[in-house]
Scaffold this active site. Sequence first.
Site, PDB file in Angstrom:
ATOM      1  N   ASN A 188      -4.053   1.520  10.072  1.00  0.00           N
ATOM      2  CA  ASN A 188      -3.739   0.619  11.028  1.00  0.00           C
ATOM      3  C   ASN A 188      -2.388   0.695  11.885  1.00  0.00           C
ATOM      4  OD1 ASN A 188      -3.173  -2.020  12.656  1.00  0.00           O
ATOM      5  ND2 ASN A 188      -2.403  -2.826  11.572  1.00  0.00           N
ATOM      6  N   ASN A 190       0.205   0.029  12.022  1.00  0.00           N
ATOM      7  CA  ASN A 190       1.770  -0.046  10.986  1.00  0.00           C
ATOM      8  C   ASN A 190       1.924  -0.157   9.722  1.00  0.00           C
ATOM      9  OD1 ASN A 190      -0.059  -1.909   9.251  1.00  0.00           O
ATOM     10  ND2 ASN A 190       1.000  -3.814   9.924  1.00  0.00           N
ATOM     11  N   LYS A 191       1.156   1.080   9.255  1.00  0.00           N
ATOM     12  CA  LYS A 191       0.785   1.646   8.081  1.00  0.00           C
ATOM     13  C   LYS A 191       0.976   2.834   8.535  1.00  0.00           C
ATOM     14  CE  LYS A 191      -1.836  -1.253   6.006  1.00  0.00           C
ATOM     15  NZ  LYS A 191      -1.925  -2.282   6.721  1.00  0.00           N
ATOM     16  N   LEU A 192       1.406   4.312   6.929  1.00  0.00           N
ATOM     17  CA  LEU A 192       2.095   5.551   6.212  1.00  0.00           C
ATOM     18  C   LEU A 192       1.913   5.924   7.621  1.00  0.00           C
ATOM     19  CD1 LEU A 192       4.542   6.301   5.084  1.00  0.00           C
ATOM     20  CD2 LEU A 192       2.777   7.314   3.601  1.00  0.00           C
TER      21      LEU A 192
END
Length: 374
Positions: A188, A190-192
Amino acid sequence: MFEVQKLSQIKIPLDWPNIGSLEKEYVLKALDSGFVSTAGPLVKEFEDEFAAFLGCRNAVSVVNGTCGLHLALRLLNIGPGDEVIVPSLTFIASINPIAYAGATPVVVDVSADTWTIDPLQIEKAITSKTRAIIPVHLYGNPSDMAAIIDIARRHNLYIIEDATESLGATYQGEYTGNLGDIGVFSFNGNKLITTGGGGMLVTANDELAKKARLLVNQGRQAGQREYIHMEIGYNYRLTNIQAALGLAQMKRLPEFLITKRANTEIYMEMLDGVPGISWQQELPGAKSSWWFFSIIVDEGFKENKQFLISRLTSKGIQVRLFFKPLNQQPCYVKYNFMNCPVAEDLYNRGINLPSASFLTTDDVHEVCRELLKR
C-alpha cells in the site's frame, strides 16, 4: 476528536511514499511496452526479485495484502467451523479475511513490551476447533516467533504471518514472512515499499504456491489460451504497471531500511530517559523494520495524548492514533471477544510519529523538540 490535516498543512509527514526518478523511469517503460494490465512480464520479474531478497522459494503477487491473507486461508482449507487466533492490536485487515473465509476469529491480547501477540494468551485460546494463528509483526516489529512456532507444532496449527508492515524485519537472522507456513506482505502507499496497492504471498511449499497462482487468476492456469477454469478463483492479480513500480522500489529498499533505523535511533536517543514516554521493544534476536516509530505517553505527560496530538499537528507534524483494538470494533461485536487490557491501554496512550523513509535528521529533531517543548 482527532482532526485530519490537509496535505498543504503537513510539513513533516507520517508515512508518505518515497518516489523518485527511478520509479518514474520503470513505470514509463511499462507504459511504452503496451503491457499495462495483469499479463505483463514485469509481474514475474517482481515476484522473482522479491523472493530473492527474502531468500524464499515462492512469491506470488496479489492485488493487496488483505487479499493475500484471504488467499492464505483458502490455500490451507480454513473455513466454516474453524477458529483462527489473531492479536487485538492490529489493523482490521488482519481479521476481515477470517470472516471472508467463513471461519471464526478469536482475538487475544498482546504483550506490553513488543505490542505483538502474547504467546501465553494464544495457549489459553486454543480449542479443538483452532486451525491457525495469524501473528502480526506490528509496526514492523517481529512477534515472538520461537514461542509461536512451538505452540503451533504442539497443537498442529498453521501459522500465517501477517508481515504486511514488516518487510525487511528479521527474527533470529530470518526475514519475517519466512517463519510460518505462509507469509503475506502489503505494498500500500504507506508501506516501506509501494506499488500503489498490491501485496505478496510467500511460502516454502511449492504446492501451495502452485495453487495460489491458479486461484489469483480466476482459477485458470497462467498462459492458458482456452478459458478453462479448474477452480473457483479470484481476480487477485497484480498489474504490470504496479510491478514496474515495485521493481524500482525494491532497488531502493536497502536505503529505505537504513534510513528508517537511523531515524529510529535518533528518536530513541532524544527521548531516552524522558519521564512518561516509552516505545515498542524488540525481542532478543529480532530486528524491526521500524515501519512506524511510535510512543506511549503517560496520562500526566504534557497533560494528555490529545493535547500532544493537537500541538504537533498545529506545527505541521503529521501523527496518527494507534489501531483501535479488534475486540472494540463495532462490526465484530457479535463475537463477544474477551477484553484485551494491554491492547486497550496501548491504544489509549499511543501515538505514531513521522516515519517516512525520506525524513531527514533535522525532521526527526524537530519532531522531538516539539514533543518535548515545555
